[in-house]
Design a protein around this motif. Sequence first.
Motif, PDB file in Angstrom:
ATOM      1  N   TYR A 239      13.320  -0.843   0.057  1.00 29.79           N
ATOM      2  CA  TYR A 239      12.243  -0.918   1.041  1.00 29.79           C
ATOM      3  C   TYR A 239      10.897  -0.825   0.323  1.00 29.79           C
ATOM      4  CZ  TYR A 239       9.989  -0.381   5.579  1.00 29.79           C
ATOM      5  OH  TYR A 239       9.235  -0.577   6.708  1.00 29.79           O
TER       6      TYR A 239
ATOM      7  N   ALA B 113       7.526   0.605  -0.110  1.00 22.90           N
ATOM      8  CA  ALA B 113       6.863   1.836   0.324  1.00 22.90           C
ATOM      9  C   ALA B 113       5.499   1.568   0.946  1.00 22.90           C
ATOM     10  CB  ALA B 113       6.730   2.799  -0.854  1.00 22.90           C
TER      11      ALA B 113
ATOM     12  N   SER C 188       5.978   1.671   4.655  1.00 19.11           N
ATOM     13  CA  SER C 188       6.700   2.807   5.225  1.00 19.11           C
ATOM     14  C   SER C 188       6.130   3.151   6.596  1.00 19.11           C
ATOM     15  CB  SER C 188       6.610   4.016   4.292  1.00 19.11           C
ATOM     16  OG  SER C 188       5.261   4.396   4.091  1.00 19.11           O
TER      17      SER C 188
ATOM     18  N   ASN D 237       2.784   5.146   6.569  1.00 11.79           N
ATOM     19  CA  ASN D 237       1.973   4.863   5.395  1.00 11.79           C
ATOM     20  C   ASN D 237       0.476   4.929   5.671  1.00 11.79           C
ATOM     21  OD1 ASN D 237       1.872   3.865   2.542  1.00 11.79           O
ATOM     22  ND2 ASN D 237       0.855   2.125   3.500  1.00 11.79           N
TER      23      ASN D 237
ATOM     24  N   ASP E 144       7.368  10.881   5.302  1.00 11.03           N
ATOM     25  CA  ASP E 144       7.376   9.447   5.568  1.00 11.03           C
ATOM     26  C   ASP E 144       8.816   8.982   5.740  1.00 11.03           C
ATOM     27  OD1 ASP E 144       6.372   6.942   6.068  1.00 11.03           O
ATOM     28  OD2 ASP E 144       5.075   6.919   4.305  1.00 11.03           O
TER      29      ASP E 144
ATOM     30  N   GLN F 219      11.468   5.421   5.523  1.00  6.36           N
ATOM     31  CA  GLN F 219      11.749   4.043   5.133  1.00  6.36           C
ATOM     32  C   GLN F 219      13.094   3.628   5.727  1.00  6.36           C
ATOM     33  OE1 GLN F 219      11.496   3.597   0.863  1.00  6.36           O
ATOM     34  NE2 GLN F 219       9.498   4.608   0.741  1.00  6.36           N
TER      35      GLN F 219
END
Length: 551
Positions: free
Chosen positions: A85, A87, A90, A93, A101, A103
């Motif tokens: 994934y 980031a 995210s 984010n 966070d 993902q």
Amino acid sequence: MNRRMFMKASMAFATVSGMSGLSTLFAQAAWADTDIADGSAKKFDFDVLKQMAASLAKKPYGGAPAPLPETLATMTPQAYNEIQYDANHSLWNDIPNRELDVQFFHVGMGFKRRLRMFSVDASSREAREIHFRPELFNYNNAKVDMKQLEGKTDLGFAGFRAFKKPELASKDIVSFLGASYFRAVDETYQYGLSARGVAINTFGSHEEFPDFTAFWFETPKADDTTFTVYTLLDGESCTGAFKFIIHCEDKRVVMEVENHLYARKDIEQMGIAPMTTMFSCGNNERRMCDTIHPQIHDSDRLAMWTGVGEWICRPLNNPQRLTYNAYKDENPRGFGMLQLNHDFQDYQDVIGWYNKRPSLWVEPVGKWGKGAINLMEIPTTGETLDNIVCFWRPEEAIKAGSEHSFSYKLYWSGLPPVRSGLSRVNATRTGMGGFPEGWAPGEHYPDVWARRFAVDFVGGDLKAAAPKGIEPVITTTSGTIKQVEILYVEPIDGYRILFDWYPNSDSVEPVNLRLFLRTKDETLSETWLYQYFPPAPDKRKYVDDRQMTAG
């Protein structure tokens, strides 16, 4: 992600049936390229989710997952691992200096269920769907045919993982992936055993693996170390609405779980707060330890704190045949699969790092009534598949159309959150018996077959109680107990109880042993339970394989 997780999830998807009817519960969302949560806003709270689950339970089960594009369905584990994934996309984010966070996992390989993800604004209680799009992932060397993914906004995701201090830490601390499986870590960042949303007919002729089919994430504040996620469960026999409040603490993860389950049909066995773990070999079970590793296990015992206050330690087995035990109780105070030995020297494993694996403790909230803690132990030849299953099974029958609710806390930590003041079982060892310790069968002692047990107790007030006389209370369902000894063991500052078990029949049925320590007026230790499997009569002999001539 490790090899065992891939294999376990693949098995679950191979046997699970049913695509949920979730798509009929939501209007198709609008597309927007600028926001990860690109769907149209809809009101959402836990009551809405419970209504969804109740409504879904009245509809026929949808069947197997829809097929994936061939380029994803035929992936190898190595290729799947290549997909990461991004980031930069995210879930949270856009929150500066955030503590948490999330993902998402890509669908593919054995992960065929297309899960829907939603972002929930905590103040407005509005949810917006997050649609799949390739831009959310880095495909690296996965060799995915991207043309097969064009326009596939309905692919969804396979699961999610959460990070603490995401800008500093690259390792996740919570993972939901495969059917209703999920895991968490402690301060070692090492995954171990798994939990599940619910277990269905685990010991029956047709085990089911219901799926978590959609997740709703409440957006936390920047300094929050706790987040809330809701999920919808769908399976052949039941549906469910779950609420997880996940506390990401410094040395452990604690989950507050509330579930509401709705039965589509009669259920023979429903397991609440189920967990699965691996036990290949340990101090007490050496049959499968012909490796370079002294011990191989994610957990070494089932621990129980009963409704009447008894503390019980049940060491795990890797039996030669499938076994099932039920420990009846009423309003249990807690139970869990524990890994209490964290000494690297006892594992010597630089791949699995079993010395870092967390324990998982279940703390019921409210009164659960009558039922039993169920334990199933499955024979295994290695360490790639979980072979231990444990859960609470309510005594009440689960009938079609019925509703059931349970609340509990899950503690993922090196040590359980509660411990008694009693002496606890430190280790269990077994070996050949029938002769004084320090000797061996042979010329000076009759070749009489017996099995020796050594149970080490540490902590509590054993040393203070010693002048009063420590009494081991040992019972067995068959056979005879002899040669009982009490030894103080200085290196562990504890006491070892030695005894031999002698058969009184040719039966190979399991023998249930029970041991606790007391003085005349008080209980000193938790209760040790053990299940021993006697060998066949023709195997009850000591084998001398020495060769006294040069070969």
